[in-house]
Design an enzyme around this catalytic site. Structure first.
Site, short mmCIF file in Angstrom:
data_model
loop_
_atom_site.label_atom_id
_atom_site.label_comp_id
_atom_site.label_asym_id
_atom_site.label_seq_id
_atom_site.Cartn_x
_atom_site.Cartn_y
_atom_site.Cartn_z
N GLY A 1 0.78 -1.23 0.00
CA GLY A 1 0.00 0.00 0.00
C GLY A 1 0.81 1.28 0.00
N HIS A 2 2.15 1.16 0.01
CA HIS A 2 2.99 2.37 0.12
C HIS A 2 4.10 2.34 -0.92
CE1 HIS A 2 5.56 5.42 2.17
NE2 HIS A 2 4.40 5.84 2.62
N PHE A 3 3.92 2.66 -2.08
CA PHE A 3 2.71 3.03 -2.77
C PHE A 3 2.53 2.07 -3.92
CE2 PHE A 3 4.51 6.95 -1.02
CZ PHE A 3 3.44 7.43 -0.28
N VAL B 93 7.92 2.56 -1.79
CA VAL B 93 8.81 3.40 -0.99
C VAL B 93 8.68 2.95 0.46
CG1 VAL B 93 9.25 5.75 -0.17
CG2 VAL B 93 8.58 5.37 -2.55
#
Length: 150
Positions: free
Chosen positions: A56-58, A63
């Site tokens: 989820g990041h990203f 990252v």
């Protein structure tokens, strides 16, 4: 359990798990390569695409979150505290403060974090450390961290 007096370097993941209570997915230290009790420590974190936070990041642009880099620094610092003072071994460490945090470089899958921390001071069960994180010898993150041991 590892005793502060019988430390042999490098400390691998099994040795780290004897010192820290953290487990997957929150154990963010893979190896300790240098240690000067009461003074400094160097640890390694290998960043892989398998890390759960990358989902989820990203999406499409993975990252490593800065807060997790700070957490990795805190875990390495906790190992220094535990191996420097036998009274800290087995205690939980809680963040008490973060100062002068700067993120200088993005951390991505495939990077290896080299985490270097120095003890600034220790008063009873509260410690303050200064740390830097490097990727490919480039400064990625720096901060001063305070922790309180329960």
């Amino acid at each position: 359990m590892t005793q502060a007096s019988d430390v042999q370097l490098p400390i691998d993941i099994k040795g780290i798990m004897e010192i820290l209570p953290h487990r997957y997915p929150f154990l963010l230290v893979d190896r300790i390569t240098e240690l000067e009790k009461g003074k400094s420590i160097t640890g390694i974190k290998n960043v892989t695409m398998n890390e759960p936070f990358f989902q989820g990041h990203f999406p499409g642009e993975p990252v490593m979150p800065g807060v997790l880099i700070l957490e990795a620094m805190a875990q390495v610092g906790s190992i220094l505290a535990c191996l420097s003072d036998p009274e800290m071994m087995g205690r939980l460490a809680f963040f008490a403060g973060v100062d002068k945090a700067r993120f200088r470089r993005v951390v991505r899958p495939g990077d290896q974090l080299v985490l270097r921390l120095e003890m600034i001071k220790q008063k009873s069960r509260v410690i303050k450390m200064a740390g830097q994180v490097y990727v490919d010898e480039q400064l990625a993150t720096e901060a001063e961290l305070m922790a309180s041991f329960a």
